[in-house]
Write a protein that holds these residues in place. Structure first.
Motif, mmCIF file in Angstrom:
data_model
loop_
_atom_site.group_PDB
_atom_site.id
_atom_site.type_symbol
_atom_site.label_atom_id
_atom_site.label_comp_id
_atom_site.label_asym_id
_atom_site.label_seq_id
_atom_site.Cartn_x
_atom_site.Cartn_y
_atom_site.Cartn_z
ATOM 1 N N ARG A 100 0.826 -1.226 0.000
ATOM 2 C CA ARG A 100 0.000 0.000 0.000
ATOM 3 C C ARG A 100 0.851 1.263 0.000
ATOM 4 O O ARG A 100 0.455 2.306 -0.511
ATOM 5 N N GLU B 160 5.350 5.244 12.934
ATOM 6 C CA GLU B 160 6.182 5.075 11.734
ATOM 7 C C GLU B 160 6.086 6.321 10.856
ATOM 8 O O GLU B 160 7.085 6.784 10.303
ATOM 9 N N SER C 92 1.978 3.301 2.603
ATOM 10 C CA SER C 92 1.628 4.460 3.447
ATOM 11 C C SER C 92 2.876 5.168 3.958
ATOM 12 O O SER C 92 2.881 6.396 4.104
ATOM 13 N N ASN C 93 3.950 4.435 4.235
ATOM 14 C CA ASN C 93 5.201 5.103 4.639
ATOM 15 C C ASN C 93 5.776 5.914 3.484
ATOM 16 O O ASN C 93 6.270 7.025 3.686
HETATM 17 C C1 GRF Z 1 5.119 -1.099 7.737
HETATM 18 O O1 GRF Z 1 4.643 -1.488 8.993
HETATM 19 C C2 GRF Z 1 6.607 -1.248 7.641
HETATM 20 O O2 GRF Z 1 7.274 -0.949 8.825
HETATM 21 C C3 GRF Z 1 6.724 -2.724 7.353
HETATM 22 O O3 GRF Z 1 5.676 -3.012 6.467
HETATM 23 C C4 GRF Z 1 4.630 -2.066 6.658
HETATM 24 C C5 GRF Z 1 4.439 -1.396 5.342
HETATM 25 O O4 GRF Z 1 3.353 -0.520 5.358
HETATM 26 N N1 GRF Z 1 8.019 -3.057 6.857
HETATM 27 P P1 GRF Z 1 3.189 0.553 4.191
HETATM 28 O O5 GRF Z 1 3.266 -0.202 2.882
HETATM 29 O O6 GRF Z 1 4.269 1.561 4.321
HETATM 30 O O7 GRF Z 1 1.820 1.130 4.413
#
Ligand code: GRF
Length: 231
Positions: A20, A183, A22-23
């Motif tokens: 997805r 995060e 989101s980070n």
């Molecule tokens: C996050 O919790 C990251 O730390 C882990 O996978 C998840 C990814 O989420 N490695 P997103 O794709 O950034 O929403």
């Protein structure tokens, strides 16, 4: 006409995702709104259906996909991934939910410029299902770590961490959602320090300058008494 005493060139960031994103979105937004001396020049995925690719494309960011399933060997996949990444001439390669184990050769190629976020307080709980791992052993706090990538999975010099409380009755999904909140604070802060030259890797040690606080607390921890005792 004389040249200016120095030239400004924005740091070039390539972000790798698997889902997805989101980070990745939090990094792109912070880069724009906070005016970092940097540009997210590309988002690269290992899955064609990664939802984050569509979002990045809508923002006008270049996207690419190197489907890992098309490669029999990890080395061949990593070599093609590096070729695609290098086409964007990045200063930094940022792993944001990129769910592939990288070969030592790939990690060495980007030494000191390859960063990951892992959803645990490393060195606790490397690998998958970190929230379930945390609940299984009854830790009272959990969180995330931003670290330089080394050839050892979910290991490496830590740049910043975010901490959340584990609450009675939490499911793994509850905890994952709470960790994701921090995060989205910790990763943009840490990547901003990188592009501003405030943090770099010196051998095995992260050197940090002009950064007051590398620990981020979830707002619930600022009211610990109320959270734990329901007052
Ligand atoms: C996050 O919790 C990251 O730390 C882990 O996978 C998840 C990814 O989420 N490695 P997103 O794709 O950034 O929403």
């Amino acid at each position: 006409m004389t040249s200016p005493p120095f030239s400004f060139s924005p740091r070039r960031i390539v972000i790798l995702i698997s889902g997805r994103g989101s980070n990745m979105q939090s990094l792109v937004r912070a880069c724009h709104t906070e005016g970092w001396p940097a540009e997210v020049v590309a988002v690269v995925a290992n899955k064609p259906g990664a939802a984050g690719l569509a979002w990045a494309s809508e923002q006008g960011i270049a996207t690419a996909c190197v489907p890992h399933r098309e490669f029999a060997e990890r080395e061949a996949f990593d070599a093609e991934l590096a070729r695609v990444i290098d086409g964007f001439q990045p200063d930094f390669v940022i792993l944001a939910g990129f769910m592939r184990v990288l070969t030592p050769a790939f990690v060495r190629r980007y030494a000191g410029r390859l960063i990951n976020i892992h959803p645990s307080l490393l060195p606790a709980f490397p690998g998958l299902h970190t929230h379930a791992q945390a609940l299984a052993v009854g830790v009272q706090v959990h969180g995330c770590s931003v670290h330089f990538v080394t050839p050892v999975l979910d290991h490496g010099p830590i740049i910043a961490q975010g901490v959340v409380p584990v609450l009675a009755g939490d499911t793994a999904n509850d905890l994952a959602a709470r960790v994701l909140e921090v995060e989205h604070q910790v990763y943009p802060a840490a990547v901003r320090w990188l592009v501003e030259g405030r943090v770099r890797l010196d051998g095995e040690v992260p050197l940090v300058a002009g950064v007051a606080q590398r620990l981020f607390l979830h707002p619930m921890l600022l009211h610990t008494e109320e959270v734990l005792h329901g007052d």
